[in-house]
Scaffold this motif. Structure first.
Motif, PDB file in Angstrom:
ATOM      1  N   THR A   1       1.048  -1.212  -0.046  1.00 16.82           N
ATOM      2  CA  THR A   1      -0.124  -0.011   0.190  1.00 16.82           C
ATOM      3  C   THR A   1       1.026   1.099   0.274  1.00 16.82           C
ATOM      4  O   THR A   1       2.154   1.208   0.275  1.00 16.82           O
ATOM      5  N   CYS A   2       0.322   2.446  -0.434  1.00 17.24           N
ATOM      6  CA  CYS A   2       1.083   3.600  -0.602  1.00 17.24           C
ATOM      7  C   CYS A   2      -0.186   4.770  -0.515  1.00 17.24           C
ATOM      8  O   CYS A   2      -1.159   4.601  -0.855  1.00 17.24           O
ATOM      9  N   ALA A   3       0.472   5.984   0.227  1.00 23.11           N
ATOM     10  CA  ALA A   3      -0.261   6.908   0.249  1.00 23.11           C
ATOM     11  C   ALA A   3       0.088   8.104  -0.476  1.00 23.11           C
ATOM     12  O   ALA A   3       1.222   8.485  -0.681  1.00 23.11           O
ATOM     13  N   CYS A   4      -0.875   9.098  -1.028  1.00 23.44           N
ATOM     14  CA  CYS A   4      -0.329  10.250  -1.490  1.00 23.44           C
ATOM     15  C   CYS A   4      -1.537  11.268  -1.588  1.00 23.44           C
ATOM     16  O   CYS A   4      -2.740  10.858  -1.209  1.00 23.44           O
ATOM     17  N   SER A   5      -1.330  12.400  -1.901  1.00 24.09           N
ATOM     18  CA  SER A   5      -2.325  13.774  -1.797  1.00 24.09           C
ATOM     19  C   SER A   5      -2.826  13.519  -2.857  1.00 24.09           C
ATOM     20  O   SER A   5      -2.514  12.920  -4.006  1.00 24.09           O
ATOM     21  N   TYR A   6      -4.156  14.221  -3.151  1.00 21.80           N
ATOM     22  CA  TYR A   6      -4.909  14.123  -4.416  1.00 21.80           C
ATOM     23  C   TYR A   6      -4.179  14.810  -5.642  1.00 21.80           C
ATOM     24  O   TYR A   6      -4.041  14.150  -6.795  1.00 21.80           O
ATOM     25  N   ALA A   7      -3.183  15.632  -5.415  1.00 20.79           N
ATOM     26  CA  ALA A   7      -2.453  16.457  -6.294  1.00 20.79           C
ATOM     27  C   ALA A   7      -1.459  15.271  -6.932  1.00 20.79           C
ATOM     28  O   ALA A   7      -1.121  15.504  -8.047  1.00 20.79           O
ATOM     29  N   GLU A   8      -0.969  14.335  -6.111  1.00 23.86           N
ATOM     30  CA  GLU A   8       0.079  13.457  -6.505  1.00 23.86           C
ATOM     31  C   GLU A   8      -0.491  12.279  -7.085  1.00 23.86           C
ATOM     32  O   GLU A   8       0.446  11.401  -7.652  1.00 23.86           O
TER      33      GLU A   8
ATOM     34  N   SER B   1       7.566  12.047  -3.119  1.00 26.54           N
ATOM     35  CA  SER B   1       6.572  12.537  -1.994  1.00 26.54           C
ATOM     36  C   SER B   1       7.369  13.383  -1.059  1.00 26.54           C
ATOM     37  O   SER B   1       6.917  13.587   0.151  1.00 26.54           O
ATOM     38  N   ARG B   2       8.660  13.584  -1.267  1.00 31.48           N
ATOM     39  CA  ARG B   2       9.706  14.241  -0.212  1.00 31.48           C
ATOM     40  C   ARG B   2       9.650  13.504   1.111  1.00 31.48           C
ATOM     41  O   ARG B   2       9.697  14.112   2.051  1.00 31.48           O
ATOM     42  N   GLY B   3       9.687  12.313   1.109  1.00 31.02           N
ATOM     43  CA  GLY B   3       9.776  11.526   2.170  1.00 31.02           C
ATOM     44  C   GLY B   3       8.430  11.038   3.142  1.00 31.02           C
ATOM     45  O   GLY B   3       8.373  10.578   4.070  1.00 31.02           O
ATOM     46  N   GLN B   4       7.321  11.639   2.349  1.00 28.08           N
ATOM     47  CA  GLN B   4       6.077  11.610   3.089  1.00 28.08           C
ATOM     48  C   GLN B   4       5.448  10.300   2.903  1.00 28.08           C
ATOM     49  O   GLN B   4       4.674   9.643   3.431  1.00 28.08           O
ATOM     50  N   SER B   5       5.788   9.503   2.063  1.00 27.38           N
ATOM     51  CA  SER B   5       5.220   8.101   1.460  1.00 27.38           C
ATOM     52  C   SER B   5       6.316   7.112   1.153  1.00 27.38           C
ATOM     53  O   SER B   5       7.538   7.589   0.686  1.00 27.38           O
ATOM     54  N   ALA B   6       5.826   5.864   1.205  1.00 28.05           N
ATOM     55  CA  ALA B   6       6.793   4.952   0.717  1.00 28.05           C
ATOM     56  C   ALA B   6       5.875   3.648   0.784  1.00 28.05           C
ATOM     57  O   ALA B   6       4.797   3.451   1.309  1.00 28.05           O
ATOM     58  N   LEU B   7       6.271   2.554   0.006  1.00 24.09           N
ATOM     59  CA  LEU B   7       5.449   1.594  -0.156  1.00 24.09           C
ATOM     60  C   LEU B   7       5.431   0.604   1.125  1.00 24.09           C
ATOM     61  O   LEU B   7       6.574   0.299   1.752  1.00 24.09           O
ATOM     62  N   ARG B   8       4.414   0.152   1.538  1.00 28.29           N
ATOM     63  CA  ARG B   8       4.443  -0.874   2.972  1.00 28.29           C
ATOM     64  C   ARG B   8       4.062  -2.147   2.438  1.00 28.29           C
ATOM     65  O   ARG B   8       2.911  -2.156   1.656  1.00 28.29           O
ATOM     66  N   LEU B   9       4.975  -3.019   2.539  1.00 25.51           N
ATOM     67  CA  LEU B   9       4.487  -4.449   2.278  1.00 25.51           C
ATOM     68  C   LEU B   9       3.373  -4.976   3.143  1.00 25.51           C
ATOM     69  O   LEU B   9       3.413  -4.920   4.239  1.00 25.51           O
ATOM     70  N   ASP B  10       2.255  -5.513   2.512  1.00 30.43           N
ATOM     71  CA  ASP B  10       1.252  -6.104   3.036  1.00 30.43           C
ATOM     72  C   ASP B  10       1.486  -7.822   3.329  1.00 30.43           C
ATOM     73  O   ASP B  10       1.266  -8.035   4.624  1.00 30.43           O
ATOM     74  N   ASP B  11       2.207  -8.524   2.576  1.00 27.88           N
ATOM     75  CA  ASP B  11       2.159  -9.993   2.733  1.00 27.88           C
ATOM     76  C   ASP B  11       3.298 -10.771   2.106  1.00 27.88           C
ATOM     77  O   ASP B  11       4.022  -9.611   1.354  1.00 27.88           O
ATOM     78  N   GLY B  12       3.630 -11.792   1.782  1.00 23.47           N
ATOM     79  CA  GLY B  12       4.483 -12.328   1.030  1.00 23.47           C
ATOM     80  C   GLY B  12       4.163 -12.455  -0.504  1.00 23.47           C
ATOM     81  O   GLY B  12       3.065 -11.640  -0.898  1.00 23.47           O
ATOM     82  N   PRO B  13       4.976 -12.935  -1.378  1.00 22.16           N
ATOM     83  CA  PRO B  13       4.832 -12.792  -2.599  1.00 22.16           C
ATOM     84  C   PRO B  13       3.494 -13.735  -3.126  1.00 22.16           C
ATOM     85  O   PRO B  13       3.197 -14.656  -2.653  1.00 22.16           O
ATOM     86  N   HIS B  14       3.160 -13.018  -4.413  1.00 24.09           N
ATOM     87  CA  HIS B  14       1.869 -13.633  -4.996  1.00 24.09           C
ATOM     88  C   HIS B  14       1.985 -13.548  -6.369  1.00 24.09           C
ATOM     89  O   HIS B  14       2.672 -12.591  -6.791  1.00 24.09           O
ATOM     90  N   GLY B  15       1.437 -14.490  -7.055  1.00 21.64           N
ATOM     91  CA  GLY B  15       1.498 -14.401  -8.649  1.00 21.64           C
ATOM     92  C   GLY B  15       0.418 -13.342  -9.210  1.00 21.64           C
ATOM     93  O   GLY B  15      -0.526 -13.244  -8.733  1.00 21.64           O
ATOM     94  N   ALA B  16       0.864 -13.077 -10.489  1.00 20.10           N
ATOM     95  CA  ALA B  16       0.012 -11.995 -11.148  1.00 20.10           C
ATOM     96  C   ALA B  16      -1.010 -12.968 -11.927  1.00 20.10           C
ATOM     97  O   ALA B  16      -0.708 -14.152 -12.073  1.00 20.10           O
TER      98      ALA B  16
END
Length: 200
Positions: free
Chosen positions: A131-138, A185-200
């Motif tokens: 998951t990741c977060a951002c502003s509406y502008a981003e 995001s100038r350090g305001q956001s990063a990817l947070r891993l939810d769980d292990g790998p899964h296939g597409a």
């Protein structure tokens, strides 16, 4: 690199008057594999032999043929072509001529292999949920960058402070995408891993 099938493929061959009909298709999990087998078996045929491979999970059935002459050669056909998340059913209508154990193994394994070889394949990409977060502008620049990385958005949650995206990211693109997001995001956001790998 392991591959699965884009869609169900059908291949028919007649060997010494016996008709062998191979049907192969993608199967995301064991339940899907068993549903495919049930849906593509013909109760009026002499035998409906099958095999599937889903990661480390596999099973096969000779369905009344001599042990080891049908299901195992079919599984070997799946493995021999680097296929995964695949189920195969080979239905036989007996033509009155016995093939012998070697002939049966070649017929079932060969029919399954030809079916898989002729089917349209797609590469299985190892992905990670995050998951990741951002502003509406981003949001639009972020969506564009996610698409470039081959990531797909699985859920969007809109709040007063911005948007939270659930994404499926190819593992090989994870580090580069995260570095871009932290910088963007100038350090305001990063990817947070939810769980292990899964296939597409």
């Amino acid at each position: 690199m392991a591959v699965t099938l884009a869609a169900t493929h059908v291949y028919r061959e007649t060997i010494k008057k016996s008709v062998f009909l191979a049907q192969a298709g993608p199967a995301a999990d064991v339940d899907a594999a068993m549903a495919f087998i049930a849906g593509h078996s013909d109760p009026g045929a002499t035998h409906n032999c099958w095999a599937y491979r889903i990661g480390a999970a596999y099973r096969f059935s000779d369905d009344g043929e001599p042990g080891g002459t049908a299901g195992r050669p079919m599984l070997q056909a799946i493995d021999g072509q680097d296929c995964d998340r695949v189920a195969v059913v080979v239905t036989r209508w007996y033509g009155g001529i016995n093939l012998g154990t070697g002939g049966l193994a070649r017929a079932y394994g060969g029919t399954a292999a030809n079916c898989l070889r002729l089917a349209q394949r797609i590469e299985i990409i190892d992905t990670v949920s995050a998951t990741c977060a951002c502003s509406y502008a981003e949001l639009q620049p972020l969506k564009s960058r996610l698409a470039q990385a081959g990531a797909t958005i699985t859920r969007e949650a809109f709040g007063a402070g911005g948007v939270v995206l659930a994404v499926s990211v190819p593992r090989h693109a994870l580090d580069g995408l995260n570095a871009w997001l932290v910088n963007f995001s100038r350090g305001q956001s990063a990817l947070r891993l939810d769980d292990g790998p899964h296939g597409a």
